[in-house]
Design a protein around this motif. Structure first.
Motif, PDB file in Angstrom:
ATOM      1  N   LYS A 142       0.849  -1.199   0.000  1.00 22.52           N
ATOM      2  CA  LYS A 142       0.000   0.000   0.000  1.00 22.52           C
ATOM      3  C   LYS A 142       0.881   1.244   0.000  1.00 22.52           C
ATOM      4  O   LYS A 142       2.056   1.202   0.364  1.00 22.52           O
ATOM      5  N   ALA A 143       0.278   2.360  -0.390  1.00 25.82           N
ATOM      6  CA  ALA A 143       0.994   3.631  -0.382  1.00 25.82           C
ATOM      7  C   ALA A 143       1.495   3.937   1.018  1.00 25.82           C
ATOM      8  O   ALA A 143       0.866   3.557   2.010  1.00 25.82           O
ATOM      9  N   HIS A 198      -1.655   8.413  -7.229  1.00 28.94           N
ATOM     10  CA  HIS A 198      -2.816   8.992  -7.890  1.00 28.94           C
ATOM     11  C   HIS A 198      -3.984   8.756  -6.942  1.00 28.94           C
ATOM     12  O   HIS A 198      -4.244   7.616  -6.529  1.00 28.94           O
ATOM     13  N   ASP A 199      -4.647   9.839  -6.548  1.00 35.29           N
ATOM     14  CA  ASP A 199      -5.805   9.753  -5.666  1.00 35.29           C
ATOM     15  C   ASP A 199      -7.036   9.594  -6.549  1.00 35.29           C
ATOM     16  O   ASP A 199      -7.519  10.560  -7.145  1.00 35.29           O
ATOM     17  N   GLY A 200      -7.514   8.363  -6.676  1.00 34.44           N
ATOM     18  CA  GLY A 200      -8.645   8.074  -7.548  1.00 34.44           C
ATOM     19  C   GLY A 200      -9.934   8.743  -7.124  1.00 34.44           C
ATOM     20  O   GLY A 200     -10.811   8.990  -7.953  1.00 34.44           O
ATOM     21  N   ALA A 201     -10.077   9.066  -5.847  1.00 34.53           N
ATOM     22  CA  ALA A 201     -11.304   9.718  -5.360  1.00 34.53           C
ATOM     23  C   ALA A 201     -11.394  11.162  -5.839  1.00 34.53           C
ATOM     24  O   ALA A 201     -12.492  11.671  -6.068  1.00 34.53           O
ATOM     25  N   THR A 202     -10.238  11.827  -5.991  1.00 36.71           N
ATOM     26  CA  THR A 202     -10.245  13.235  -6.418  1.00 36.71           C
ATOM     27  C   THR A 202      -9.606  13.439  -7.792  1.00 36.71           C
ATOM     28  O   THR A 202      -9.580  14.565  -8.291  1.00 36.71           O
ATOM     29  N   LEU A 253      -5.983   4.963  -3.582  1.00 40.55           N
ATOM     30  CA  LEU A 253      -4.646   5.499  -3.822  1.00 40.55           C
ATOM     31  C   LEU A 253      -3.839   4.466  -4.596  1.00 40.55           C
ATOM     32  O   LEU A 253      -3.702   3.327  -4.160  1.00 40.55           O
ATOM     33  N   THR A 254      -3.304   4.884  -5.730  1.00 39.09           N
ATOM     34  CA  THR A 254      -2.477   4.022  -6.564  1.00 39.09           C
ATOM     35  C   THR A 254      -1.066   4.584  -6.580  1.00 39.09           C
ATOM     36  O   THR A 254      -0.873   5.749  -6.939  1.00 39.09           O
TER      37      THR A 254
END
Length: 62
Positions: A5-6, A13-17, A52-53
């Motif tokens: 995990k991050a 890259h914050d996939g939510a935002t 989070l990727t």
């Protein structure tokens, strides 16, 4: 990256935002504090840490 995990220092890259960020702190193992990669923008808390990727290694990692 820690346990897949991050983690602090990772570029993500914050996939939510839909924003690129650097992880600056992890509080309690589940609250991720992020800052923009470039510029002086405000820090934010990841709304959904599962989105989070990791896109780059922690700074100074080899």
């Amino acid at each position: 990256m820690k346990d897949g995990k991050a983690w602090v220092g990772d570029q993500v890259h914050d996939g939510a935002t839909d924003r690129k960020a650097i992880v600056t702190d992890v509080q309690g193992g589940s609250r991720f504090i992020l800052r923009p990669i470039w510029g002086m923008g405000e820090n934010w808390v990841a709304e959904d840490p599962e989105k989070l990727t990791v896109t780059g290694p922690a700074q100074g990692a080899r």
